[in-house]
Motif scaffolding. Structure first.
Motif, PDB file in Angstrom:
ATOM      1  N   MET A 166     110.135  53.737  19.335  1.00 48.39           N
ATOM      2  CA  MET A 166     110.562  52.351  19.367  1.00 48.39           C
ATOM      3  C   MET A 166     110.361  51.818  20.786  1.00 48.39           C
ATOM      4  SD  MET A 166     113.938  50.774  17.756  1.00 48.39           S
ATOM      5  CE  MET A 166     115.031  49.884  18.795  1.00 48.39           C
ATOM      6  N   ALA A 167     109.851  50.616  20.885  1.00 47.68           N
ATOM      7  CA  ALA A 167     109.556  50.001  22.187  1.00 47.68           C
ATOM      8  C   ALA A 167     110.835  49.510  22.862  1.00 47.68           C
ATOM      9  CB  ALA A 167     108.595  48.841  21.983  1.00 47.68           C
ATOM     10  N   MET A 168     110.742  49.386  24.178  1.00 45.49           N
ATOM     11  CA  MET A 168     111.859  48.845  24.957  1.00 45.49           C
ATOM     12  C   MET A 168     111.757  47.328  24.987  1.00 45.49           C
ATOM     13  SD  MET A 168     112.008  51.336  28.267  1.00 45.49           S
ATOM     14  CE  MET A 168     113.495  50.593  28.911  1.00 45.49           C
ATOM     15  N   ALA A 169     112.885  46.682  25.142  1.00 45.92           N
ATOM     16  CA  ALA A 169     112.920  45.229  25.291  1.00 45.92           C
ATOM     17  C   ALA A 169     112.948  44.884  26.780  1.00 45.92           C
ATOM     18  CB  ALA A 169     114.158  44.667  24.596  1.00 45.92           C
ATOM     19  N   GLY A 170     112.432  43.705  27.110  1.00 44.67           N
ATOM     20  CA  GLY A 170     112.411  43.244  28.494  1.00 44.67           C
ATOM     21  C   GLY A 170     113.765  43.331  29.192  1.00 44.67           C
ATOM     22  N   PRO A 171     114.849  42.865  28.558  1.00 49.47           N
ATOM     23  CA  PRO A 171     116.157  42.944  29.215  1.00 49.47           C
ATOM     24  C   PRO A 171     116.598  44.381  29.515  1.00 49.47           C
ATOM     25  CG  PRO A 171     116.224  41.334  27.452  1.00 49.47           C
ATOM     26  CD  PRO A 171     114.907  42.048  27.342  1.00 49.47           C
ATOM     27  N   GLU A 172     116.200  45.323  28.680  1.00 52.12           N
ATOM     28  CA  GLU A 172     116.548  46.723  28.917  1.00 52.12           C
ATOM     29  C   GLU A 172     115.795  47.257  30.147  1.00 52.12           C
ATOM     30  OE1 GLU A 172     116.603  51.066  26.657  1.00 52.12           O
ATOM     31  OE2 GLU A 172     115.788  49.333  25.609  1.00 52.12           O
ATOM     32  N   ILE A 173     114.537  46.875  30.293  1.00 56.61           N
ATOM     33  CA  ILE A 173     113.748  47.266  31.465  1.00 56.61           C
ATOM     34  C   ILE A 173     114.401  46.699  32.718  1.00 56.61           C
ATOM     35  CG2 ILE A 173     111.519  47.010  32.635  1.00 56.61           C
ATOM     36  CD1 ILE A 173     110.312  46.731  29.730  1.00 56.61           C
ATOM     37  N   GLU A 174     114.744  45.421  32.664  1.00 58.11           N
ATOM     38  CA  GLU A 174     115.386  44.762  33.802  1.00 58.11           C
ATOM     39  C   GLU A 174     116.702  45.443  34.167  1.00 58.11           C
ATOM     40  OE1 GLU A 174     117.155  40.382  35.041  1.00 58.11           O
ATOM     41  OE2 GLU A 174     115.745  40.525  33.385  1.00 58.11           O
ATOM     42  N   GLU A 175     117.494  45.799  33.189  1.00 57.76           N
ATOM     43  CA  GLU A 175     118.792  46.435  33.431  1.00 57.76           C
ATOM     44  C   GLU A 175     118.628  47.788  34.117  1.00 57.76           C
ATOM     45  OE1 GLU A 175     122.743  47.117  33.821  1.00 57.76           O
ATOM     46  OE2 GLU A 175     121.779  45.234  33.277  1.00 57.76           O
ATOM     47  N   GLY A 200     102.934  39.328  24.583  1.00 60.26           N
ATOM     48  CA  GLY A 200     103.736  38.750  23.512  1.00 60.26           C
ATOM     49  C   GLY A 200     103.973  39.713  22.365  1.00 60.26           C
ATOM     50  N   ASP A 201     103.735  41.009  22.633  1.00 60.55           N
ATOM     51  CA  ASP A 201     103.866  41.989  21.557  1.00 60.55           C
ATOM     52  C   ASP A 201     105.048  42.938  21.742  1.00 60.55           C
ATOM     53  OD1 ASP A 201     102.996  43.545  23.663  1.00 60.55           O
ATOM     54  OD2 ASP A 201     101.170  44.260  22.677  1.00 60.55           O
ATOM     55  N   GLY A 202     105.834  42.721  22.814  1.00 56.09           N
ATOM     56  CA  GLY A 202     106.969  43.592  23.079  1.00 56.09           C
ATOM     57  C   GLY A 202     106.563  45.002  23.472  1.00 56.09           C
ATOM     58  N   ASP A 203     105.313  45.175  23.882  1.00 50.20           N
ATOM     59  CA  ASP A 203     104.794  46.499  24.194  1.00 50.20           C
ATOM     60  C   ASP A 203     104.116  46.578  25.557  1.00 50.20           C
ATOM     61  OD1 ASP A 203     104.762  49.083  23.159  1.00 50.20           O
ATOM     62  OD2 ASP A 203     102.748  48.879  22.339  1.00 50.20           O
ATOM     63  N   HIS A 204     103.720  45.427  26.107  1.00 51.35           N
ATOM     64  CA  HIS A 204     103.012  45.378  27.382  1.00 51.35           C
ATOM     65  C   HIS A 204     103.761  44.420  28.313  1.00 51.35           C
ATOM     66  CE1 HIS A 204      99.983  46.705  24.507  1.00 51.35           C
ATOM     67  NE2 HIS A 204      99.430  47.351  25.538  1.00 51.35           N
ATOM     68  N   PHE A 205     104.387  44.996  29.332  1.00 50.75           N
ATOM     69  CA  PHE A 205     105.229  44.194  30.221  1.00 50.75           C
ATOM     70  C   PHE A 205     104.690  44.187  31.646  1.00 50.75           C
ATOM     71  CE2 PHE A 205     108.116  45.311  26.813  1.00 50.75           C
ATOM     72  CZ  PHE A 205     108.813  44.140  26.606  1.00 50.75           C
ATOM     73  N   GLY A 206     105.096  43.181  32.365  1.00 52.73           N
ATOM     74  CA  GLY A 206     104.879  43.114  33.796  1.00 52.73           C
ATOM     75  C   GLY A 206     106.242  42.971  34.442  1.00 52.73           C
ATOM     76  N   ALA A 207     106.400  43.530  35.628  1.00 57.13           N
ATOM     77  CA  ALA A 207     107.671  43.403  36.340  1.00 57.13           C
ATOM     78  C   ALA A 207     107.391  43.137  37.814  1.00 57.13           C
ATOM     79  CB  ALA A 207     108.509  44.667  36.187  1.00 57.13           C
ATOM     80  N   ARG A 208     108.085  42.159  38.357  1.00 55.71           N
ATOM     81  CA  ARG A 208     108.061  41.888  39.798  1.00 55.71           C
ATOM     82  C   ARG A 208     109.433  42.285  40.310  1.00 55.71           C
ATOM     83  NH1 ARG A 208     105.940  39.811  44.110  1.00 55.71           N
ATOM     84  NH2 ARG A 208     106.992  38.306  45.428  1.00 55.71           N
ATOM     85  N   VAL A 209     109.452  43.197  41.280  1.00 60.76           N
ATOM     86  CA  VAL A 209     110.705  43.726  41.807  1.00 60.76           C
ATOM     87  C   VAL A 209     110.694  43.588  43.321  1.00 60.76           C
ATOM     88  CG1 VAL A 209     112.253  45.718  41.897  1.00 60.76           C
ATOM     89  CG2 VAL A 209     110.720  45.432  39.923  1.00 60.76           C
ATOM     90  N   ILE A 210     111.693  42.897  43.852  1.00 64.92           N
ATOM     91  CA  ILE A 210     111.842  42.737  45.295  1.00 64.92           C
ATOM     92  C   ILE A 210     113.185  43.345  45.679  1.00 64.92           C
ATOM     93  CG2 ILE A 210     111.993  41.104  47.211  1.00 64.92           C
ATOM     94  CD1 ILE A 210     110.362  39.147  45.443  1.00 64.92           C
ATOM     95  N   LYS A 266     111.196  56.857  30.625  1.00 61.27           N
ATOM     96  CA  LYS A 266     110.810  56.069  29.457  1.00 61.27           C
ATOM     97  C   LYS A 266     109.366  55.563  29.548  1.00 61.27           C
ATOM     98  CE  LYS A 266     115.554  54.683  28.613  1.00 61.27           C
ATOM     99  NZ  LYS A 266     115.880  55.315  27.360  1.00 61.27           N
ATOM    100  N   MET A 267     108.789  55.569  30.760  1.00 64.47           N
ATOM    101  CA  MET A 267     107.407  55.130  30.933  1.00 64.47           C
ATOM    102  C   MET A 267     106.478  56.086  30.213  1.00 64.47           C
ATOM    103  SD  MET A 267     105.840  52.696  32.428  1.00 64.47           S
ATOM    104  CE  MET A 267     104.171  52.477  31.896  1.00 64.47           C
ATOM    105  N   GLY A 268     105.593  55.538  29.402  1.00 70.44           N
ATOM    106  CA  GLY A 268     104.674  56.369  28.631  1.00 70.44           C
ATOM    107  C   GLY A 268     105.228  56.772  27.280  1.00 70.44           C
ATOM    108  N   GLY A 269     106.495  56.523  27.064  1.00 73.85           N
ATOM    109  CA  GLY A 269     107.130  56.814  25.771  1.00 73.85           C
ATOM    110  C   GLY A 269     107.570  55.512  25.136  1.00 73.85           C
ATOM    111  N   GLU A 270     108.849  55.191  25.323  1.00 75.54           N
ATOM    112  CA  GLU A 270     109.383  53.935  24.791  1.00 75.54           C
ATOM    113  C   GLU A 270     108.739  52.727  25.453  1.00 75.54           C
ATOM    114  OE1 GLU A 270     113.759  53.731  24.511  1.00 75.54           O
ATOM    115  OE2 GLU A 270     113.695  55.868  24.992  1.00 75.54           O
TER     116      GLU A 270
END
Length: 77
Positions: free
Chosen positions: A1-10, A28-38, A61-65
């Motif tokens: 099962m894929a992760m959601a954006g808010p879970e990645i952020e948390e 837009g597929d809930g499977d390919h995300f980008g993150a900017r972290v400062i 979780k990277m490479g899995g969920e």
């Protein structure tokens, strides 16, 4: 099962409480995300070290969920 954006952020914010984090669903597929972290934690670290720190924050979780994550990291100016 894929992760959601808010879970990645948390997960990232748990590891870097001072961080400004923006997570975007790139395809837009809930499977390919980008993150900017400062975060101050990145000060004096190479880009590779910064990315390794974020991957560690994702707790394996990277490479899995989490299938794909395009990272942009920086220390505050």
């Amino acid at each position: 099962m894929a992760m959601a954006g808010p879970e990645i952020e948390e997960l990232i914010k748990q590891a870097f409480p001072d961080a400004k984090v923006i997570v975007t669903d790139l395809a837009g597929d809930g499977d390919h995300f980008g993150a900017r972290v400062i975060s101050r934690a990145f000060t004096g670290k190479s880009r590779i070290q910064q990315h390794q720190m974020v991957y560690a924050a994702l707790k394996g979780k990277m490479g899995g969920e989490l299938h794909a994550l395009a990272l942009e990291t920086a220390a505050p100016k």
